[in-house]
Design an enzyme around this catalytic site. Structure first.
Site, PDB file in Angstrom:
ATOM      1  N   CYS A 153     -20.956  -9.973  17.808  1.00 54.08           N
ATOM      2  CA  CYS A 153     -21.863  -9.416  16.945  1.00 54.08           C
ATOM      3  C   CYS A 153     -20.879  -9.162  15.519  1.00 54.08           C
ATOM      4  O   CYS A 153     -19.625  -9.243  15.810  1.00 54.08           O
ATOM      5  CB  CYS A 153     -22.542  -8.298  17.380  1.00 54.08           C
ATOM      6  SG  CYS A 153     -21.629  -6.573  17.364  1.00 54.08           S
ATOM      7  N   CYS A 168      -0.956  16.267  -1.494  1.00 59.48           N
ATOM      8  CA  CYS A 168       0.096  16.743  -2.271  1.00 59.48           C
ATOM      9  C   CYS A 168       1.035  15.527  -2.856  1.00 59.48           C
ATOM     10  O   CYS A 168       1.315  15.279  -3.996  1.00 59.48           O
ATOM     11  CB  CYS A 168       1.229  17.288  -1.434  1.00 59.48           C
ATOM     12  SG  CYS A 168       2.020  16.345  -0.125  1.00 59.48           S
TER      13      CYS A 168
END
Length: 660
Positions: A153, A168
């Site tokens: 699938c 940061c």
């Protein structure tokens, strides 16, 4: 010429086409010319001017109208006898349920996002309707066939997951231009023009002499009766000067890095230019946002031109002024939109000024827009090739000729004399949690994480459920739906803010949670494993889901925000492989595909050579020769480096990333 059997299968077929954009327009045209009689189209979008260079069913007069309806009208002009049913709607709407899907013989996807693809895949599985997926990324393309129980699938193979950047890096130590774009888009733009109350890492108070130690003033707040030029100067000096100066105070951080240079407006523009840049007039006028442009105001015409630091500074100040003078009612509610010219100009200028401070090469507006908007530029020819391949595979599926179905990958340059590379459909992945009965395991701190974290980050974000129902044993912990009673909604909302171990039916280590989506008719179990500590950088969500497959990461920023003790992750997707193609065209998230040549996954026997038509079928000797060129006796697979098909190299277990 098609055989009588093929023509019969075509004429009696009822086809659902999802998406009427770049691939969709080509697909509908090809279906019509192939004599398909009954086609239904779902698309929620309207036509934009930028669509017109490759979505050839549309004209300038159609701008603003429904794509699905205009596509229908355009095709009926040359195929008046064809039955085309358009739906200007979202394929995830409740009207398009399993029963709706069951009426079709095949579903053809021309979608532009992972969420909708997952949803259609799951409905096709439940309805037992074959699905043909497709996608393009520039000159690359692919068409894959998915038949329940016979092939994998859509979710059997992993999809790229975001790489998480520590905040940061974005705020203090950027090293790439994309870091500057994310900073400008998700921090600065959001702070200036979005929700004023939001907290982010730009909330550093200025050292301006006008601010005293007793009362530090928020630098982003425009003072009453303050001149716009003066306000722009304060913002500029704060974010490009003072904030970088503060970052430099941490000497340890810069021992092994090149130090940035604070940039103040006095160093870039003379004072008279600060007062007179641009020609935007004063007064709050309601205008069309798309018509407001700092480039136009400043006489800059070429979006591919590289602006100098002085020009970027001028554009930055002009953008700020135009937002406040021309679009004041929007300030406080804006979010970045790649189709908002003024927003793109602002982000480009801000990112370039920051990049200059950190010694990072500058980029043009055209390049910056591609990064900020995650744009993958579409190519009409690729869309047309992929649409033709979809129809070829659809005809095979309608004839139940699965043994001859192929998953075909379109390359940018001939590789080993092949431009189109067909492979046999892959077998279902036994560990796929969608089409196989596989339990998942979630490592989570049940004493700290809330049900909201579990629902938003795992159930919705990772597992793609839209209307989830969460149960522990017989206790229903959470449900969403329009038919819920008010009291139930209140209870479920209250549960969201409870820690897992404090729920009415406590979720702790060793318990099993059942998650279900009634619309997708999908359910599975998640085994909960309590875990105390997580790696802040590698596992910022403090959740680790196993039992599902996930591809290597693409780049994003992750920001940890603390609200009443709750840690939530705000991800801003920035890599070019994320969920925005140019004008929602065809492909966004690449599917990672393997091209091994073994018993389960092998090259098909109908390899298409470059320059040949799709009916080309080499003889057995040639097939073997091509297979030997692409494979060796050790079972290696082909790796196309970063989508660059100029050359291939052998690497065991390699993954090939194409558009999905």
């Amino acid at each position: 010429m098609a055989s009588e059997e093929q023509l019969s299968a075509i004429k009696r077929a009822k086809v659902l086409m999802v998406g009427a954009g770049g691939i969709g327009c080509e697909l509908l045209k090809t279906l019509a010319l192939s004599d398909f009689q009954d086609v239904h189209i779902i698309d929620m979008d309207t036509i934009e001017v930028s669509n017109l260079n490759r979505q050839f069913l549309f004209r300038k007069s159609h701008v603003g109208q429904s794509k699905s309806k205009v596509a229908r009208d355009a095709v009926l002009k040359f195929r008046p006898g064809m039955k085309i049913t358009p739906y200007h709607a979202n394929v995830k709407d409740t009207d398009f349920n399993v029963d709706f899907f069951k009426q079709f013989n095949v579903v053809l996807n021309g979608l532009d996002n992972l969420d909708a693809r997952r949803h259609v895949n799951r409905l096709c599985l439940v309805a037992s309707v074959p699905l043909i997926e497709s996608g393009t990324t520039g000159f690359l393309g692919q068409v894959t066939v998915h038949v329940k129980g016979k092939t994998e699938c859509y979710e059997c193979q992993p999809k790229p997951a975001p790489k998480i950047y520590p905040v940061c890096t974005i705020t203090s130590t950027p090293s790439k231009f994309v870091h500057c774009i994310v900073w400008a888009k998700d921090l600065l733009f959001a702070k200036l023009f979005g929700d004023k109350n939001q907290e982010n890492d730009l909330n550093v108070y200025s050292s301006d002499s006008s601010s005293s130690s007793e009362h530090l003033e928020d630098i982003f707040e425009c003072r009453p009766n303050e001149d716009i030029e003066q306000y722009g100067k304060r913002i500029y000096d704060h974010v490009f000067g003072y904030n970088i100066k503060v970052a430099l105070s941490n000497e340890e951080k810069w021992k092994n890095r090149n130090k940035p240079r604070p940039t103040y407006i006095r160093d870039v523009l003379p004072s008279e230019e600060i007062q007179h840049n641009g020609n935007g007039d004063r007064g709050s006028k309601d205008v069309d946002p798309s018509s407001v442009s700092a480039m136009a105001s400043l006489g800059l015409k070429n979006p591919q031109e590289l602006w100098s630091l002085k020009e970027n500074t001028t554009v930055f100040l002009e953008c700020l002024k135009l937002f406040f003078l021309k679009r004041p009612k929007e300030i406080g509610n804006l979010s970045f939109d790649k189709d908002d010219q003024l927003a793109v100009e602002f982000v480009t200028a801000a990112a370039n000024i920051r990049a200059s401070s950190f010694g990072i090469p500058l980029h043009s507006l055209f390049e910056s827009k591609g990064i900020a908007g995650n744009i993958v530029h579409a190519v009409a020819t690729t869309n047309a090739i992929v649409a033709g391949l979809i129809v070829i595979e659809a005809i095979k599926v309608l004839q139940n000729d699965l043994k001859n179905c192929r998953m075909t990958y379109c390359l940018e340059h001939p590789s080993r004399k092949m431009l189109l590379m067909p492979v046999d459909p892959f077998e279902p992945n036994k560990s796929c949690y969608v089409c196989s009965e596989t339990s998942l395991t979630l490592e989570i701190n049940t004493h700290r994480s809330k049900l909201r974290d579990f629902v938003e980050k795992i159930v919705k974000a990772k597992l793609g459920m839209n209307l989830p129902l969460v149960m522990h044993g017989s206790a229903l912990l959470y449900e969403v739906g329009d038919d819920l009673e008010e009291g139930m909604v209140v209870n479920y909302t209250a549960n969201l803010d409870k820690v897992l171990c404090e729920l009415p039916s406590p979720v702790t280590g060793g318990t099993t949670v059942t998650v279900e989506d009634l619309r997708q008719e999908l359910n599975f179990n998640i085994n909960i494993k309590h875990r105390e500590d997580f790696d802040d950088e590698k596992e910022p969500d403090e959740m680790v889901l196993s039992g599902w497959t996930q591809a290597p990461a693409t780049e994003t920023i992750n920001k940890e925000v603390h609200d009443n003790g709750t840690s939530t992750s705000i991800a801003s997707q920035t890599a070019a492989t994320q969920e925005t193609n140019e004008d929602d065209d065809s492909v966004l998230l690449p599917t990672s595909i393997e091209l091994p040549l073994g018993n389960e996954r092998k090259l098909s026997d109908s390899t298409v050579a470059a320059g040949s038509d799709l009916s080309y079928s080499p003889n057995e000797t040639e097939v073997k020769r091509k297979a030997e060129e692409l494979n060796n006796d050790d079972g290696d697979v082909i790796l196309l480096d970063d989508g660059n098909t100029n050359y291939c190299k052998k690497q065991r277990g390699a993954i090939v990333n194409f558009g999905a």
